[in-house]
Enzyme design. Structure first.
Site, mmCIF file in Angstrom:
data_model
loop_
_atom_site.group_PDB
_atom_site.id
_atom_site.type_symbol
_atom_site.label_atom_id
_atom_site.label_comp_id
_atom_site.label_asym_id
_atom_site.label_seq_id
_atom_site.Cartn_x
_atom_site.Cartn_y
_atom_site.Cartn_z
ATOM 1 N N HIS A 99 -6.851 4.180 -2.241
ATOM 2 C CA HIS A 99 -5.898 4.038 -1.132
ATOM 3 C C HIS A 99 -4.502 4.096 -1.757
ATOM 4 O O HIS A 99 -4.321 3.658 -2.901
ATOM 5 C CB HIS A 99 -5.983 2.669 -0.446
ATOM 6 C CG HIS A 99 -7.297 2.326 0.167
ATOM 7 N ND1 HIS A 99 -8.348 1.846 -0.560
ATOM 8 C CD2 HIS A 99 -7.704 2.334 1.459
ATOM 9 C CE1 HIS A 99 -9.361 1.594 0.248
ATOM 10 N NE2 HIS A 99 -8.999 1.887 1.487
ATOM 11 N N ASP A 102 -3.454 0.963 -3.491
ATOM 12 C CA ASP A 102 -4.236 0.527 -4.658
ATOM 13 C C ASP A 102 -3.532 0.896 -5.956
ATOM 14 O O ASP A 102 -3.718 0.242 -6.979
ATOM 15 C CB ASP A 102 -5.617 1.218 -4.719
ATOM 16 C CG ASP A 102 -6.453 0.988 -3.489
ATOM 17 O OD1 ASP A 102 -6.185 0.014 -2.771
ATOM 18 O OD2 ASP A 102 -7.377 1.789 -3.257
HETATM 19 C C1 XLS Z 1 -13.899 -0.672 4.644
HETATM 20 C C2 XLS Z 1 -14.028 0.704 4.209
HETATM 21 C C3 XLS Z 1 -12.920 1.176 3.279
HETATM 22 C C4 XLS Z 1 -12.909 2.676 3.235
HETATM 23 C C5 XLS Z 1 -11.633 3.249 2.730
HETATM 24 O O1 XLS Z 1 -14.798 -1.252 5.200
HETATM 25 O O2 XLS Z 1 -15.281 0.896 3.639
HETATM 26 O O3 XLS Z 1 -13.062 0.618 2.019
HETATM 27 O O4 XLS Z 1 -13.953 3.182 2.496
HETATM 28 O O5 XLS Z 1 -10.533 2.843 3.450
#
Ligand code: XLS
Ligand code: NI
Ligand code: NI
Length: 437
Positions: A99, A102
């Site tokens: 993200h 991140d």
């Molecule tokens: C949350 C999601 C997130 C996505 C990416 O539940 O799994 O981690 O994979 O934003």
């Protein structure tokens, strides 16, 4: 047990070894069905769980330290990036996912954040070249900050819609620069808690328009990869708009997005929606929307997204069966959207967790190949539908009959014998393949 720094590379040691820091089933360059295991599986490291998550839960603070002694924000994020590539190198993982938030410190405002973000993208580009690693996909975190408390593209506030676009635009640019082959939209807070304050039609239309603009922008910049929506039924909102694969395909069709958009299926989200992982993959496949996988598993006794490393070989086998039947991943791969348990709080645990997850999928791949080569299950299915191969069944398949003809046929054939589905027998076939010596 060895310490992180004493471990150079996780090697394939085979199923009979007791070496904790070795792969029992994942042998990256071994060729299976004409393809290396690393190409079948296309493993990716999730940046957020691996580098940023420090064991916090609703009831307690960090149990891990991922600062490596760094205090200054940019230095800290660069150190994390170094660690991400060190981990990928040790684990023979070829891809990673992140993200926007991140990889870079937030700074005081959007402008500062984007400057930090772009600097970090440059840094990641250098590391990608140095280690020969690739970006599987990236995404914008448009759900964490207070501004997104009522959603991003579905926020009742148009300024938030614009802010969301600015962040997605920056991420799409980064994705193109880093050569990513996918861009993920996970709903975040795109959903609602009560209809008492929600204009559902307006929110859905805005979400559709937002995604059309994202697609058009990226395509205009030469992006050739896929867009993915990652379905999830609930959490954080009560009703997520991308509830499951079927709901999401309907959304994609309504807004003319199918084709450019495919699905990123997460195992834990499937079970939260009351489906199996393989069900969601099959729904994606039959809709021509099979894209990528967030590999993890939930706990059936807990009602939330626990994001555990996948170790259930039934699930990995049946999901790899779907992947093989699809002809493998194209732009997608297996991203470990999974975190170590709060009590597994050392760097060594991260290696052990990835080893467990990668081995579970490697074994799943091996078993899925056996399942297909064994042929009993596929043959049973084929035989079960044989009435559609000739006569009236063939006409149904060719869509060349009508209700008059079917009605006449039914009157003439009123002694019907629907054969046994043999579920228990087929389950025992699966077990015999899973547990054969
Ligand atoms: C949350 C999601 C997130 C996505 C990416 O539940 O799994 O981690 O994979 O934003
Ligand atoms: Ni996910
Ligand atoms: Ni999730």
């Amino acid at each position: 047990m060895k310490k992180y720094d004493e471990i150079r590379k996780i090697e394939y040691v085979g199923p009979n070894s007791k070496e904790p820091f070795g792969f029992k089933y994942y042998n990256p360059d071994e060729v299976i069905l004409g393809k290396k295991m690393r190409e079948h599986l296309k493993f990716a490291l999730s940046y957020w769980h691996t580098l940023d998550y420090v064991g916090v839960d609703m009831f307690g603070g960090p149990t891990e330290d991922k600062s490596w002694g760094e205090k200054e924000p940019m230095k800290l994020y660069k150190k994390r990036a170094d660690m991400a590539f060190d981990l990928m190198e040790k684990l023979s993982i070829d891809y990673y996912c992140f993200h926007d938030v991140d990889i870079a410190p937030k700074g005081k405002n959007l402008k500062e954040f984007l400057a930090n973000f772009n600097e970090m993208v440059e840094y990641l580009q250098t590391l990608q070249r140095k280690y020969n690693k690739k970006l599987l996909w990236c995404t914008a975190n448009n759900f964490g900050d207070k501004a997104f408390m009522a959603g991003a593209a579905t926020s009742p506030n148009a300024d938030v819609f614009a802010l969301s676009a600015a962040k997605v635009k920056a991420c799409l640019d980064a994705n193109i620069k880093l050569g990513g082959s996918g861009y993920v939209f996970w709903g975040g807070r795109e959903g609602y808690d009560t209809l008492l304050n929600t204009n559902m039609k307006l929110e859905l239309d805005n979400l559709g328009y937002f995604m059309q603009m994202a697609r058009d922008y990226a395509r205009s910049k030469g992006y050739k990869g896929d867009f993915y929506i990652e379905p999830k039924p609930k959490e954080p909102t009560k009703h997520q708009y991308d509830f499951d694969a079927a709901t999401t395909c309907n959304f994609l069709r309504t807004y003319g997005l199918l084709g450019d958009f495919k699905l990123n299926i997460e195992a834990n989200h499937a079970t939260l929606a009351g489906h199996t992982f393989e069900h969601e993959l099959r729904v994606a496949r039959v809709n021509g929307a099979f894209g990528s996988i967030d590999a993890n598993q939930g706990d059936m006794l807990l009602g939330w997204d626990t994001d555990q490393f996948p170790t259930n070989v039934y699930d990995t086998t049946l999901s790899m069966y779907e992947v093989l039947k699809e002809g493998g991943f194209k732009n997608g791969g297996l991203n470990f959207d999974a975190k170590t348990r709060r009590q597994s709080n050392t760097l060594e645990d991260i290696l052990l967790a990835y080893i467990a997850g990668m081995d579970a999928f490697a074994l799943g791949l091996r078993k899925a190949v056996k399942l297909i080569e064994d042929g009993r299950i596929d043959a049973f299915k084929d035989e079960r539908y044989r009435s559609y191969k000739e006569g009236i069944g063939q006409k149904i398949m060719q869509k060349s009959t009508n209700f008059d003809e079917l009605s006449k046929y039914a009157l003439e054939h009123d002694e019907i014998n629907v054969e046994s589905g043999r579920q228990e027998y087929l389950e025992s076939v699966l077990n015999s393949i899973l547990f054969e010596k």
